[in-house]
Motif scaffolding. Sequence first.
Motif, PDB file in Angstrom:
ATOM      1  N   GLY A   2       6.507  78.853  24.656  1.00  0.00           N
ATOM      2  CA  GLY A   2       6.756  78.552  26.063  1.00  0.00           C
ATOM      3  C   GLY A   2       6.831  79.805  26.911  1.00  0.00           C
ATOM      4  N   ARG A   3       7.552  80.840  26.388  1.00  0.00           N
ATOM      5  CA  ARG A   3       7.643  82.099  27.147  1.00  0.00           C
ATOM      6  C   ARG A   3       6.281  82.775  27.246  1.00  0.00           C
ATOM      7  N   GLY A   4       5.526  82.775  26.119  1.00  0.00           N
ATOM      8  CA  GLY A   4       4.228  83.455  26.119  1.00  0.00           C
ATOM      9  C   GLY A   4       3.245  82.825  27.081  1.00  0.00           C
ATOM     10  N   ILE A   5       3.162  81.487  27.068  1.00  0.00           N
ATOM     11  CA  ILE A   5       2.220  80.801  27.959  1.00  0.00           C
ATOM     12  C   ILE A   5       2.640  80.982  29.410  1.00  0.00           C
TER      13      ILE A   5
ATOM     14  N   CYS B   4      -0.965  83.314  22.494  1.00  0.00           N
ATOM     15  CA  CYS B   4      -0.482  82.470  21.402  1.00  0.00           C
ATOM     16  C   CYS B   4      -0.994  82.903  20.035  1.00  0.00           C
ATOM     17  N   ARG B   5      -1.896  83.854  19.997  1.00  0.00           N
ATOM     18  CA  ARG B   5      -2.373  84.332  18.694  1.00  0.00           C
ATOM     19  C   ARG B   5      -1.347  85.287  18.104  1.00  0.00           C
ATOM     20  N   GLY B   6      -0.986  85.061  16.896  1.00  0.00           N
ATOM     21  CA  GLY B   6      -0.019  85.944  16.275  1.00  0.00           C
ATOM     22  C   GLY B   6       0.372  85.444  14.907  1.00  0.00           C
ATOM     23  N   VAL B   7       1.301  86.129  14.303  1.00  0.00           N
ATOM     24  CA  VAL B   7       1.745  85.795  12.952  1.00  0.00           C
ATOM     25  C   VAL B   7       3.241  85.556  12.985  1.00  0.00           C
ATOM     26  N   LEU B   8       3.679  84.400  12.457  1.00  0.00           N
ATOM     27  CA  LEU B   8       5.094  84.114  12.367  1.00  0.00           C
ATOM     28  C   LEU B   8       5.626  84.705  11.067  1.00  0.00           C
TER      29      LEU B   8
ATOM     30  N   ARG C   3     -10.110  74.988  16.287  1.00  0.00           N
ATOM     31  CA  ARG C   3      -8.835  75.450  16.828  1.00  0.00           C
ATOM     32  C   ARG C   3      -8.964  76.813  17.527  1.00  0.00           C
ATOM     33  N   ASP C   4      -7.843  77.292  18.080  1.00  0.00           N
ATOM     34  CA  ASP C   4      -7.794  78.589  18.748  1.00  0.00           C
ATOM     35  C   ASP C   4      -8.894  78.700  19.799  1.00  0.00           C
ATOM     36  N   ARG C   5      -9.025  77.692  20.614  1.00  0.00           N
ATOM     37  CA  ARG C   5     -10.068  77.684  21.651  1.00  0.00           C
ATOM     38  C   ARG C   5      -9.712  76.625  22.689  1.00  0.00           C
ATOM     39  N   TYR C   6     -10.513  76.591  23.750  1.00  0.00           N
ATOM     40  CA  TYR C   6     -10.309  75.521  24.715  1.00  0.00           C
ATOM     41  C   TYR C   6     -11.615  74.776  24.905  1.00  0.00           C
ATOM     42  N   CYS C   7     -11.499  73.483  25.201  1.00  0.00           N
ATOM     43  CA  CYS C   7     -12.647  72.633  25.486  1.00  0.00           C
ATOM     44  C   CYS C   7     -12.409  71.930  26.818  1.00  0.00           C
ATOM     45  N   LEU C   8     -13.499  71.771  27.569  1.00  0.00           N
ATOM     46  CA  LEU C   8     -13.413  71.104  28.864  1.00  0.00           C
ATOM     47  C   LEU C   8     -13.763  69.635  28.715  1.00  0.00           C
ATOM     48  N   HIS C   9     -13.122  68.809  29.504  1.00  0.00           N
ATOM     49  CA  HIS C   9     -13.429  67.380  29.513  1.00  0.00           C
ATOM     50  C   HIS C   9     -14.850  67.179  30.024  1.00  0.00           C
TER      51      HIS C   9
END
Length: 596
Positions: free
Chosen positions: A495-498, A540-544, A589-595
């Motif tokens: 939430g903070r990152g976005i 949002c890319r990262g390692v927990l 994953r790790d991408r966005y798609c448009l409607h």
Amino acid sequence: MSHRHPDPPDLEVLQESESRLRALVDGGPALIWTSGTDGQCDWFNRVWLAFTGRTLEEERGYGWTEGVHPDDLGPCVETYTHAFERREPFSMDYRLRHHSGEYRWIQDDGQPRYSPGGEFLGYIGHCLDITRRKHAETINRLHGQVLQQVLDRAALPDILATITRGIEHLLDGCWASIELLETDGRHLHLGAAPGLPQGFRRLCQRIPVGEGNGSCGTAAALGRRVIAADIATHPHWQAFRQDALREGIAACWSEPVLDSRGQVMATFAIYRSRPGDPDAAEIQTVEAFTGLTRLAIQQCRQQQRLVLSDTVFRTAGDAIFVTDGEGHILDVNPAFTTLTGHPREAVLGQDPSLLKSGRHGPEVYAALWRALREKGEWQGELWNRRRDDSLFAAHTVIRAVPGSDGEDRRYVVVFSDITERLALQARLEHSASHDPLTGLPNRAVFQDRLQQAMAHCDRHPGDWVAVLFMDLDGFKTVNDRYGHAAGDRLLMDAGRGISTCLRQGDTLARLGGDEFAGILVDLDSHEAAHPILERILMACRGVLQSGPGAEVLSVSIGVTFYPQDTPVDTDDLLRQADNAMYRAKQAGRDRYCLHE
């Protein structure tokens, strides 16, 4: 000079136009009806008939009114008749029976029809299912009502009764109850169940906590949801089965109400007269009200403690001072010194302006004195300043007291510190509109802001709004492998990152679980959203790092835009973005798609 009247409409032309109209609306998503010049409905499209499960012959004339909810039928017919007599457009909301047997809310917009020659032909109606919108409005209204009761320090049974009655209104054909855990932790006692059959309600007055003691006793013992889809066969209901069935109760599911430490403090139960499992919408509704119930119980218990403290405080009295007719302080009580820090000897003969905080303009004090002159009394909230320059809010009552000769009046000022109460009110208002874990706006706020953004676009052609639906990749693995605490930290970090990627005026909300939604406003093109979307992916890319291993995390985003070529509402946009998000998942994953 004579005027030529229009030729009467050609019957074949009218019939052909009517056929084209009906063929066109038969293929759309809306429920459509038409009426003739006598006011009776003569045609309904296939969508309407599929919705009601009735034939065209059954609906014609006034047959359609058989499906209108009895409480809505009178106003519905009155609105239509009034508009028909005046040949005016109308819009009305009413409940219409679905073929499944449940009632759904319909928005019906009617327009008078005319032939090319200007002859009145009747009406055409365009109807949409607005059940979800009505549901959300009712939930928001009930939230506000309950929060106001909490702020007004209403009794807890009254607040719980409001919640249960609200749930019974939202979930048609159900009864609701709230059971409170007693201090011994071994029994539940009935907090509210206004609609539950009287005979069964007596059995709910005190329920032992433990597996096998119905859905509520079992849910309190296990700390999780317990569903008895058929009481006649469910093992947890053996002790109460005959009593429940005799009262017409066939199914029950109970949701535990947990405090901030995860401990059971109450149970929220839904009873039905027919066997069956709750659907996803019902579960989501009750989960929302379970949170509201938790807030109400916690705040009422806190208020009980505050009332006790307030009683002890009032034994010494509220802060009081008395002035003469010119406003000079004649006397103060010990509580005045305690609250303001000013010793009695230092303020005698002084003007009360020594308490002024500087937060109020001269108009506030002018209105105060005007009320004292005209009514002899004023009360309200004033911010005051202590001797150490700290500020506090005070509920203040000022009364004018006439002197013995009728002229030499006195003013008695009684005030108490309400700073904490105002802070509590601010926290309650924030809790009602924000997710408790991430602090982000909740679904209700998201829907409201999206509607505002859409309205802004409607007024400013050329502006675009982007609606984002985001789901964290790998969140379930984190929860399963490292536990819910790690999952909660991940949600807060996400939430903070976005949020850092968005601009002023944009909105980020948490819808539930690992689902987030965003609104990007004031876009001059679709392409203007792409840099923001790339920033979100990067953030949002990262390692927990947790425990013996690590999980690579990312986010999948679905995007849709408004305005569109066809009318859409907030639910449509969110659904489009949700579908686009699933395509992003399927694409790797790790991408966005448009409607599309």
